[in-house]
Design a protein around this motif. Structure first.
Motif, PDB file in Angstrom:
ATOM      1  N   ARG A 222       0.807  -1.225   0.000  1.00 15.48           N
ATOM      2  CA  ARG A 222       0.000   0.000   0.000  1.00 15.48           C
ATOM      3  C   ARG A 222       0.843   1.278   0.000  1.00 15.48           C
ATOM      4  O   ARG A 222       0.307   2.368   0.235  1.00 15.48           O
ATOM      5  N   ALA A 223       2.125   1.166  -0.277  1.00 16.24           N
ATOM      6  CA  ALA A 223       2.969   2.362  -0.340  1.00 16.24           C
ATOM      7  C   ALA A 223       2.483   3.283  -1.454  1.00 16.24           C
ATOM      8  O   ALA A 223       1.915   2.840  -2.451  1.00 16.24           O
ATOM      9  N   ALA A 224       2.733   4.575  -1.316  1.00 14.33           N
ATOM     10  CA  ALA A 224       2.227   5.580  -2.254  1.00 14.33           C
ATOM     11  C   ALA A 224       2.744   5.328  -3.667  1.00 14.33           C
ATOM     12  O   ALA A 224       3.878   4.882  -3.867  1.00 14.33           O
ATOM     13  N   VAL A 225       1.910   5.634  -4.641  1.00 17.22           N
ATOM     14  CA  VAL A 225       2.250   5.400  -6.042  1.00 17.22           C
ATOM     15  C   VAL A 225       3.403   6.290  -6.491  1.00 17.22           C
ATOM     16  O   VAL A 225       4.147   5.935  -7.410  1.00 17.22           O
ATOM     17  N   GLU A 226       3.568   7.444  -5.848  1.00 25.30           N
ATOM     18  CA  GLU A 226       4.619   8.371  -6.279  1.00 25.30           C
ATOM     19  C   GLU A 226       6.014   7.867  -5.939  1.00 25.30           C
ATOM     20  O   GLU A 226       6.991   8.284  -6.552  1.00 25.30           O
ATOM     21  N   GLY A 227       6.123   6.992  -4.955  1.00 24.04           N
ATOM     22  CA  GLY A 227       7.442   6.578  -4.505  1.00 24.04           C
ATOM     23  C   GLY A 227       7.874   5.237  -5.071  1.00 24.04           C
ATOM     24  O   GLY A 227       7.061   4.349  -5.309  1.00 24.04           O
ATOM     25  N   THR A 228       9.170   5.111  -5.298  1.00 22.19           N
ATOM     26  CA  THR A 228       9.750   3.835  -5.711  1.00 22.19           C
ATOM     27  C   THR A 228      10.187   3.072  -4.467  1.00 22.19           C
ATOM     28  O   THR A 228      10.780   3.643  -3.552  1.00 22.19           O
ATOM     29  N   VAL A 229       9.893   1.778  -4.444  1.00 16.67           N
ATOM     30  CA  VAL A 229      10.221   0.929  -3.305  1.00 16.67           C
ATOM     31  C   VAL A 229      11.115  -0.204  -3.788  1.00 16.67           C
ATOM     32  O   VAL A 229      10.826  -0.850  -4.807  1.00 16.67           O
ATOM     33  N   CYS A 230      12.197  -0.450  -3.066  1.00 20.03           N
ATOM     34  CA  CYS A 230      13.087  -1.574  -3.352  1.00 20.03           C
ATOM     35  C   CYS A 230      12.949  -2.580  -2.215  1.00 20.03           C
ATOM     36  O   CYS A 230      13.091  -2.221  -1.046  1.00 20.03           O
ATOM     37  N   VAL A 231      12.668  -3.826  -2.555  1.00 20.52           N
ATOM     38  CA  VAL A 231      12.455  -4.870  -1.557  1.00 20.52           C
ATOM     39  C   VAL A 231      13.578  -5.900  -1.645  1.00 20.52           C
ATOM     40  O   VAL A 231      13.693  -6.620  -2.640  1.00 20.52           O
ATOM     41  N   GLN A 232      14.420  -5.927  -0.628  1.00 23.17           N
ATOM     42  CA  GLN A 232      15.424  -6.977  -0.481  1.00 23.17           C
ATOM     43  C   GLN A 232      14.758  -8.099   0.300  1.00 23.17           C
ATOM     44  O   GLN A 232      14.432  -7.952   1.476  1.00 23.17           O
ATOM     45  N   GLY A 233      14.543  -9.219  -0.368  1.00 23.94           N
ATOM     46  CA  GLY A 233      13.801 -10.289   0.278  1.00 23.94           C
ATOM     47  C   GLY A 233      14.522 -11.613   0.203  1.00 23.94           C
ATOM     48  O   GLY A 233      14.903 -12.074  -0.879  1.00 23.94           O
TER      49      GLY A 233
END
Length: 702
Positions: free
Chosen positions: A210-221
């Motif tokens: 649900r993070a904001a659409v404007e931001g880029t998210v990087c997921v280290q999983g």
């Protein structure tokens, strides 16, 4: 009193039956729409009809996917707020619920499911999992109940509602035992393509989704943490919350290979999202067929970010300094723009840093503007039409062709890779002599179409194309298994979301290419998103505890900076390491596969690519048919023979891993080989059997 008042399970089954009936009615209503004569043109009519067909598909009732999986009972005050919350995508407010029994308690009750379902009066019977009112289903706890009195989870068997489980979040005296239904759903055997995880999303995953659409998210999983599922559900959420915006700008999912895309292709349709395009990083830049292959050092060099500057220099080298004036004849008058002024215009355009093609289009307009100034000084009153006419004048066109000629991006790359002198001139101070020799083709191609382009060459062409003309940007891009991309590939992906956002998914420990990502900060810089947030998922939901602990022994050698993954799986999983003699290896692997077939779920036999043909023969001789990666498993075809190079991103209930030493030895260096082995070890969801004749890597030898 209602007939179901004393039988909660019957009550819920009745609501499920009514909800399915309502969904059918919603679909029938759309199917009954008359789309004839609804638009002024046949093009608009086709668009309308296509939209209706897409809506019909989105309203399909999938028998294998429960219509709702949870229920929230709110306190009175919160319920009033919740009912006021509407769906930004389809206007489906949560103003009331369907009642099955007397009393007001149902008015504070919301069923959470994969899509919105309403009755004929428009009252919601199932709330979309992406709606604001649904968020506490994933995040509420006894510590922070978010005004949820009761959270109920439902258990299904073959589509039938068979169980429920309640959490009384406002009852502090009740012991928090965890959810048995949630655990059962996580550990449920899997046959067929990847499933959605809407029923099991965890709080830390939900925050990313649900993070904001404007931001880029990087997921280290780490393996089994659900990063791929999180990325796909994030797309579904963003399409729900920002449908109009993303429908206009587009969304894209990029995976590592076609087998992986086939594995995940049903997740978004199961969530009602049909318009998301999926591709691979190679297909993204497939401007020409791939007919050649590079060795590891050459491919690594072509993927180096320094190549972007070499290409920029090579392109701008075609721009020359004017030495002759431009003389425009109009009627009986001659208008002269001297060479020094043309040189000033040229330098100004170069300094602006705009794309080559845009500057080339602006150049004749600038010349025409200089002519118009002279006309005005002579007492004439030219307008914009005169300026456009001057810009199209033959003399102006000749000057543009001479000073700022058209350049074909593919021919530019071809010349760099074929012409040693041209490469040396453009790469001076950037690439040393040996690196330049590495880039040059042994046999220069005669033309663009006949060239034996490699996958890395096509990335260079894509870069050159963007230097000439801007690549259109999408609204959101999901990049999975991102750790295997080169800097130039990151740039290619970044161009596709330069004005949008991205979700970057990966695991540094699973980087198996010679150019694999060193750090996410470096990768995000190449992507053009240096300020993106990096979130780390370390809690596994898929890989059994013993298996992830065994595989994690390799982390100090392959990614010492990463935390060791843990697993929430209660069952330790079936785990065995079997040492056999070299002559017994094939038979022992076949026996392990036969043993795995005696259990429930899918089976993946993972082996070094060089061993695949031999094992295929051994399986055939044993009368055990198998699938290739990308072919869908079923109840009657559950065994897949997987080359280790294609195992990334795939999951199987039981994995038989053949000869780990061969997996390591197939790679160009030990670190890459150990990373490939780490990937293979972590594909198991329920059980892992390692069969080997050669010594195991030192970290796994005990």
């Amino acid at each position: 009193m209602s007939a179901h008042a004393s039988d909660p399970l019957a009550h819920e089954r009745a609501h499920l039956a009514d909800s399915r009936a309502a969904l059918r009615a919603m679909r029938e209503e759309v199917e009954s729409l008359d789309t004839t004569d609804v638009a002024a043109s046949w093009v608009s009519a086709e668009v309308v009809r296509a939209g209706v067909q897409e809506r019909i598909k989105a309203l399909a009732d999938l028998s294998h996917a429960p219509l709702f999986f949870g229920r929230l009972d709110y306190e009175d005050a919160r319920a009033e707020d919740a009912r006021a919350e509407g769906s930004p995508a389809d206007g489906s407010g949560a103003r009331s619920v369907r009642r099955h029994g007397p009393g007001d308690e149902d008015a504070h009750r919301f069923y959470i499911g994969r899509r919105h379902v309403h009755d004929r009066e428009g009252d919601p019977m199932v709330i979309d999992w992406r709606a604001p009112v649904s968020q506490p289903f994933y995040r509420a706890s006894r510590r922070d109940p978010q005004q949820v009195r009761l959270r109920r989870r439902f258990g299904y068997t073959h589509g039938d509602l068979t169980a429920y489980e309640d959490e009384h979040l406002t009852d502090t005296s009740e012991e928090d035992r965890g959810s048995a239904l949630l655990q059962r759903e996580i550990e449920r055997p899997r046959v067929g393509p990847m499933r959605d995880i809407v029923a099991t999303i965890q709080p830390e995953q939900d925050e990313i989704v649900r993070a904001a659409v404007e931001g880029t998210v990087c997921v280290q999983g780490a393996p089994g943490t659900g990063k791929t599922a999180v990325g796909l559900h994030r797309v579904a959420y963003l399409l729900y919350a920002h449908r109009e915006r993303l429908a206009r700008t587009g969304t894209l999912v990029i995976g590592p290979n076609e087998s992986f895309l086939h594995y995940i292709e049903q997740v978004l349709p199961a969530l009602g999202e049909l318009a998301v395009r999926q591709t691979t990083a190679d297909r993204l830049v497939a401007h020409f067929p791939v007919r050649g292959a590079d060795d590891a050092p050459t491919a690594t060099l072509k993927g180096d970010a320094r190549m972007a500057e070499v290409l920029r220099r090579a392109l701008l080298s075609h721009v020359t300094t004017p030495t002759e004036p431009c003389v425009v004849v109009r009627g009986s008058r001659r208008w002269r723009v001297p060479a020094y002024e043309l040189a000033e215009i040229t330098e100004q355009l170069r300094e602006r840093g705009i794309r080559y093609g845009a500057a080339r289009e602006a150049f004749p307009q600038r010349i025409a503007h200089a002519v118009l100034i002279r006309m005005e000084q002579a007492g004439e009153a030219p307008d914009d039409r005169v300026q456009d006419a001057v810009a199209r004048n033959a003399a102006v066109k000749a000057t543009v062709k001479e000073v700022w000629p058209a350049v074909d991006p593919a021919r530019l790359v071809l010349r760099l890779l074929s012409d040693a002198d041209f490469l040396a001139e453009q790469a001076a101070g950037i690439l040393d002599d040996q690196e330049q020799k590495t880039l040059l083709w042994d046999r220069p191609a005669r033309g663009v179409k006949s060239a034996k382009w490699s996958a890395a060459d096509l990335v260079l062409i894509d870069e050159a194309m963007d230097l000439v003309a801007r690549t259109p940007s999408l609204g959101h891009v999901v990049l999975d298994e991102a750790q295997d991309l080169s800097p130039m590939q990151y740039r290619a992906v970044g161009r596709r979301c330069s004005t949008g956002s991205a979700t970057v998914l990966g695991d540094i420990a699973q980087g198996t290419t010679p150019w694999a990502t060193g750090s996410w900060q470096e990768a995000l810089r190449h992507l053009g998103k240096p300020d993106a947030a990096v979130e780390e998922l370390t809690q596994g939901f898929r890989v059994p505890r013993e298996v992830i602990a065994y595989a994690s022994r390799l982390l100090p050698a392959i990614a010492p900076e990463l935390e060791e993954a843990t697993s929430v799986r209660e069952a330790p999983g079936d785990f065995a390491v079997r040492a056999v003699s070299a002559g017994e290896l094939d038979a022992a692997v076949v026996a392990a596969c036969r043993e795995a077939l005696g259990r429930e779920g899918s089976i993946g036999l993972i082996a070094a690519d060089t061993r695949v043909d031999r094992l295929a023969t051994a399986l055939a001789e044993a009368g055990m048919p198998h699938l290739d990666p990308g072919e869908e498993t079923s109840e009657t075809a559950r065994l897949t023979l997987v080359p280790a190079s294609l195992a990334k991103g795939l999951e199987y209930d039981h994995v038989v891993l053949d000869e780990p030493a061969a997996v390591v030895d197939a790679e160009p260096d030990d670190r890459t080989g150990l990373r490939r082995l780490y990937v293979a070890l972590t594909r198991a969801v329920s059980g892992l059997t390692v069969v080997h004749a050669s010594p195991l890597p030192e970290a796994l030898a005990d």
